[in-house]
Design a protein around this motif. Structure first.
Motif, PDB file in Angstrom:
ATOM      1  N   PHE A 132       0.872  -1.181   0.000  1.00 35.70           N
ATOM      2  CA  PHE A 132       0.000   0.000   0.000  1.00 35.70           C
ATOM      3  C   PHE A 132       0.904   1.225   0.000  1.00 35.70           C
ATOM      4  N   THR A 133       1.185   1.736  -1.203  1.00 36.16           N
ATOM      5  CA  THR A 133       2.197   2.783  -1.361  1.00 36.16           C
ATOM      6  C   THR A 133       1.622   4.165  -1.604  1.00 36.16           C
ATOM      7  N   ASN A 134       0.304   4.281  -1.804  1.00 35.53           N
ATOM      8  CA  ASN A 134      -0.282   5.589  -2.074  1.00 35.53           C
ATOM      9  C   ASN A 134      -1.748   5.570  -1.672  1.00 35.53           C
ATOM     10  N   PRO A 135      -2.350   6.751  -1.457  1.00 34.80           N
ATOM     11  CA  PRO A 135      -3.748   6.805  -1.012  1.00 34.80           C
ATOM     12  C   PRO A 135      -4.763   6.903  -2.148  1.00 34.80           C
ATOM     13  N   ASN A 136      -4.344   6.726  -3.393  1.00 37.71           N
ATOM     14  CA  ASN A 136      -5.249   6.899  -4.531  1.00 37.71           C
ATOM     15  C   ASN A 136      -6.112   5.662  -4.740  1.00 37.71           C
ATOM     16  N   ALA A 137      -7.307   5.868  -5.331  1.00 43.30           N
ATOM     17  CA  ALA A 137      -8.245   4.769  -5.558  1.00 43.30           C
ATOM     18  C   ALA A 137      -8.958   4.967  -6.883  1.00 43.30           C
ATOM     19  N   ILE A 138      -9.409   3.858  -7.472  1.00 48.36           N
ATOM     20  CA  ILE A 138     -10.199   3.880  -8.701  1.00 48.36           C
ATOM     21  C   ILE A 138     -11.457   3.065  -8.454  1.00 48.36           C
ATOM     22  N   LEU A 139     -12.585   3.573  -8.928  1.00 48.25           N
ATOM     23  CA  LEU A 139     -13.894   2.942  -8.719  1.00 48.25           C
ATOM     24  C   LEU A 139     -14.575   2.794 -10.071  1.00 48.25           C
ATOM     25  N   CYS A 140     -15.001   1.579 -10.408  1.00 45.56           N
ATOM     26  CA  CYS A 140     -15.671   1.365 -11.681  1.00 45.56           C
ATOM     27  C   CYS A 140     -16.826   0.394 -11.501  1.00 45.56           C
ATOM     28  N   GLY A 141     -17.832   0.534 -12.352  1.00 44.02           N
ATOM     29  CA  GLY A 141     -19.002  -0.330 -12.298  1.00 44.02           C
ATOM     30  C   GLY A 141     -20.026   0.120 -13.316  1.00 44.02           C
ATOM     31  N   VAL A 142     -20.862  -0.812 -13.753  1.00 44.02           N
ATOM     32  CA  VAL A 142     -21.877  -0.473 -14.740  1.00 44.02           C
ATOM     33  C   VAL A 142     -22.916   0.450 -14.116  1.00 44.02           C
ATOM     34  N   ILE A 143     -23.706   1.075 -14.968  1.00 46.71           N
ATOM     35  CA  ILE A 143     -24.714   2.034 -14.507  1.00 46.71           C
ATOM     36  C   ILE A 143     -25.753   1.322 -13.646  1.00 46.71           C
ATOM     37  N   GLY A 144     -26.094   1.951 -12.527  1.00 45.77           N
ATOM     38  CA  GLY A 144     -27.155   1.441 -11.675  1.00 45.77           C
ATOM     39  C   GLY A 144     -26.722   0.493 -10.586  1.00 45.77           C
ATOM     40  N   MET A 145     -25.411   0.250 -10.435  1.00 44.16           N
ATOM     41  CA  MET A 145     -24.934  -0.680  -9.418  1.00 44.16           C
ATOM     42  C   MET A 145     -24.542   0.006  -8.115  1.00 44.16           C
ATOM     43  N   GLY A 146     -24.605   1.349  -8.054  1.00 41.33           N
ATOM     44  CA  GLY A 146     -24.386   2.039  -6.795  1.00 41.33           C
ATOM     45  C   GLY A 146     -23.011   2.637  -6.599  1.00 41.33           C
ATOM     46  N   LYS A 147     -22.231   2.795  -7.670  1.00 36.57           N
ATOM     47  CA  LYS A 147     -20.884   3.360  -7.486  1.00 36.57           C
ATOM     48  C   LYS A 147     -20.944   4.840  -7.115  1.00 36.57           C
ATOM     49  N   SER A 148     -21.923   5.589  -7.664  1.00 35.31           N
ATOM     50  CA  SER A 148     -22.046   7.000  -7.294  1.00 35.31           C
ATOM     51  C   SER A 148     -22.439   7.149  -5.835  1.00 35.31           C
ATOM     52  N   ALA A 149     -23.324   6.276  -5.369  1.00 36.88           N
ATOM     53  CA  ALA A 149     -23.706   6.316  -3.958  1.00 36.88           C
ATOM     54  C   ALA A 149     -22.513   6.016  -3.064  1.00 36.88           C
ATOM     55  N   LEU A 150     -21.650   5.098  -3.476  1.00 30.68           N
ATOM     56  CA  LEU A 150     -20.454   4.787  -2.683  1.00 30.68           C
ATOM     57  C   LEU A 150     -19.526   5.990  -2.623  1.00 30.68           C
ATOM     58  N   ALA A 151     -19.284   6.649  -3.774  1.00 31.28           N
ATOM     59  CA  ALA A 151     -18.383   7.803  -3.798  1.00 31.28           C
ATOM     60  C   ALA A 151     -18.916   8.926  -2.911  1.00 31.28           C
ATOM     61  N   LYS A 152     -20.208   9.198  -2.982  1.00 34.11           N
ATOM     62  CA  LYS A 152     -20.788  10.266  -2.169  1.00 34.11           C
ATOM     63  C   LYS A 152     -20.824   9.878  -0.696  1.00 34.11           C
ATOM     64  N   SER A 153     -20.998   8.592  -0.431  1.00 35.70           N
ATOM     65  CA  SER A 153     -20.966   8.143   0.958  1.00 35.70           C
ATOM     66  C   SER A 153     -19.577   8.316   1.558  1.00 35.70           C
ATOM     67  N   ILE A 154     -18.553   7.972   0.782  1.00 35.71           N
ATOM     68  CA  ILE A 154     -17.176   8.166   1.258  1.00 35.71           C
ATOM     69  C   ILE A 154     -16.923   9.641   1.534  1.00 35.71           C
ATOM     70  N   ALA A 155     -17.386  10.522   0.631  1.00 32.90           N
ATOM     71  CA  ALA A 155     -17.180  11.954   0.820  1.00 32.90           C
ATOM     72  C   ALA A 155     -17.885  12.455   2.072  1.00 32.90           C
ATOM     73  N   THR A 156     -19.124  12.056   2.253  1.00 39.80           N
ATOM     74  CA  THR A 156     -19.895  12.521   3.406  1.00 39.80           C
ATOM     75  C   THR A 156     -19.271  12.061   4.713  1.00 39.80           C
ATOM     76  N   ARG A 157     -18.923  10.797   4.792  1.00 40.43           N
ATOM     77  CA  ARG A 157     -18.382  10.254   6.034  1.00 40.43           C
ATOM     78  C   ARG A 157     -16.949  10.701   6.278  1.00 40.43           C
ATOM     79  N   ALA A 158     -16.218  11.012   5.191  1.00 45.01           N
ATOM     80  CA  ALA A 158     -14.856  11.512   5.374  1.00 45.01           C
ATOM     81  C   ALA A 158     -14.857  12.870   6.052  1.00 45.01           C
ATOM     82  N   ILE A 159     -15.878  13.685   5.781  1.00 44.16           N
ATOM     83  CA  ILE A 159     -15.963  15.001   6.426  1.00 44.16           C
ATOM     84  C   ILE A 159     -16.073  14.839   7.934  1.00 44.16           C
ATOM     85  N   ALA A 160     -16.800  13.819   8.369  1.00 44.66           N
ATOM     86  CA  ALA A 160     -16.916  13.566   9.811  1.00 44.66           C
ATOM     87  C   ALA A 160     -15.587  13.185  10.440  1.00 44.66           C
TER      88      ALA A 160
END
Length: 501
Positions: A132-160
């Protein structure tokens, strides 16, 4: 229920029989069994008469005699030792060290049947996970599988957890409502809107950096921006003389801005490039017709001043960046989504350059930078170069980059094998220690296996994942995680409201 004494077997012994009676009964039963087998032996021999002698066993029908029969003894196998890394590769999802409970709660680890938490900064600082050499991440998935919800969830909870969120380009305007709900800031850009950004704004000099070094760094960033904008409009790589023209034009504009105590603008760059005599005079005898070679550059930058992007990036900035805001997003949804996304890419380039002024602040804390709809970026080398620089400097800047794609084959759309664009795109993937794969279509599984080095079990999993469930590859570890949402989060992350209204 007790059986009738008349139908009981010869081994039947009354409940209160003595030991002598029990021994006698067992002996009588053994004699009866031997007599019955002897009576059956002739019929068995008749069954084998006439059979092929070569097919007859060379040992009695009762089995191979001796120790080779494996009867009446214990099977002893040699002990085998392996490291946890080997065990994790041989038995994915079953033998792994886990990520621990520190970090942002994501959901449930389906194989470990426990909570799954993730924090790239904590993982990098702890050094517990090899590779684990860097903090970068890549997220991929077909439409409708919830990847946008995951990205926004990470953003919301990261603020906390004390992190800040930057979204340098929001092509669909999906992050605007979330930023407002979290007390953040959204800057909407488009024709007729009051918001204006000057991508040539110089960020504040960090503490500990000399004035000369910082001046050189700012000049380098501005040249990279100008070259990216020109290459995007011209749809080709710049010639050596064109690079020289940008160098000379930038130096002339910066000198004029310092003399008049103003800020350099893209319009000034376009004006100088359109004045070949001034460019040649700046280089003197070394000009060699530089002014005429910069004609294409002058027309390219004219689009930013008088074309479809005029009024957005050719004036001093009218919006100020608030470093204390928990989230900042650049809303580019007003630019449209036509087949030619050049205008959108130019705006993304300018907005990214403007936002880098905030990222360069060492007192800004740790931040997430989220690139939504990154498949648009993959087709433009200039944007890939900017992203590569930001990925390489992620540890020094204290940022974690998250790139969101529909499928991993989007990386291959950057160009032919061996081209500059393809090398940059594959380099971004190599600079991501975390890969999150939601469901992929069957024709994408083989590409995913090739790019990520998935095992057969993992490849089978990504083709059958359900909504909200993804394969997390964190360095050398693999997890199947079900993303969990709070009821108050669902309406904030919903991107299908127009389909369900």
């Amino acid at each position: 229920m007790p059986r009738n004494r008349a139908t009981a077997s010869p081994l039947f012994v009354p409940r209160k029989a003595t030991r002598t009676q029990q021994r006698v009964a067992r002996a009588e039963f053994a004699k009866a069994r031997t007599k019955a087998r002897a009576a059956q032996a002739p019929s068995r021999r008749r069954e084998h008469e006439g059979a092929d002698p070569e097919l007859q066993p060379s040992y009695p029908a009762s089995g191979r005699p001796g120790p080779a029969s494996a009867r009446g003894g214990r099977l002893r196998l040699p002990k085998h030792r392996m490291t946890t890394a080997v065990a994790g590769g041989a038995y994915p999802f079953l033998a792994e060290a886990g990520l621990g409970a520190e970090g942002i709660f994501i959901g449930r680890d389906l194989h470990a049947e426990g909570s799954f938490c993730y924090d790239p900064f904590a993982l990098y600082n702890s050094g517990r996970i090899e590779g684990f050499t860097n903090p970068n991440a890549i997220l991929c998935g077909v439409i409708g599988m919830g990847k946008s919800a995951l990205a926004k969830s990470i953003a919301t909870r990261a603020i906390a957890h004390g992190y800040k969120i930057y979204v340098p380009s929001d092509p669909k305007g999906e992050w605007t409502g979330l930023a407002e709900a979290l007390g953040g800031q959204t800057i909407a850009l488009g024709p007729g809107l009051p918001g204006k950004l000057n991508p040539l704004d110089a960020p504040g000099r960090p503490t500990g950096v000399s004035e000369e070094d910082w001046t050189n760094e700012v000049r380098k960033r501005r040249l990279l921006l100008l070259a990216s904008l020109a290459a995007t409009v011209l749809k080709r790589d710049l010639l050596p003389m064109e690079h020289t023209g940008l160098d000379v034009a930038l130096d002339l504009v910066v000198a004029d801005a310092e003399a008049t105590e103003t800020v350099p603008l893209l319009g000034d760059i376009a004006h100088v490039l359109g004045n070949p005599e001034r460019l040649d005079a700046a280089l003197g005898d070394q000009a060699g017709g530089l002014g005429r070679a910069a004609d294409d550059l002058a027309h390219a930058f004219r689009r930013l001043v008088h074309g479809d992007l005029s009024g957005m990036f050719d004036a001093p900035s009218t919006v100020a960046f608030d470093p204390a805001a928990p989230m900042l997003s650049i809303d580019l949804s007003r630019l449209g989504s036509s087949g030619d996304d050049t205008a959108l890419v130019l705006a993304m380039t300018c907005a990214s350059a403007w936002m880098e002024a905030a990222l360069a602040d060492p007192a800004g804390g740790r931040r997430w930078v989220i690139y939504d709809e990154a498949w648009r970026i993959m087709r433009h080398v200039g944007l890939l170069e900017r992203m590569q620089q930001q990925f390489k400097l992620s540890r020094g800047l204290g940022i974690a980059n998250l790139v969101i794609l529909h499928r991993l084959s989007d990386l291959l759309s950057a160009g032919d094998a061996g081209s500059r664009g393809r090398v940059l795109a594959e380099g971004l993937l190599a600079d991501c220690s975390t890969r999150i794969i939601y469901r992929q279509e069957p024709d994408q599984v083989q590409v995913s296996m090739s790019l990520l080095g998935l095992t057969g079990v993992e490849a089978q999993a990504i083709g059958a994942l359900t909504r909200g469930r993804g394969l997390w590859k964190v360095a050398g570890l693999s997890f199947i995680v079900q993303h969990l949402l709070h009821p108050r989060e669902k309406p904030l992350y919903d991107t299908d409201f127009r389909m369900t209204a």
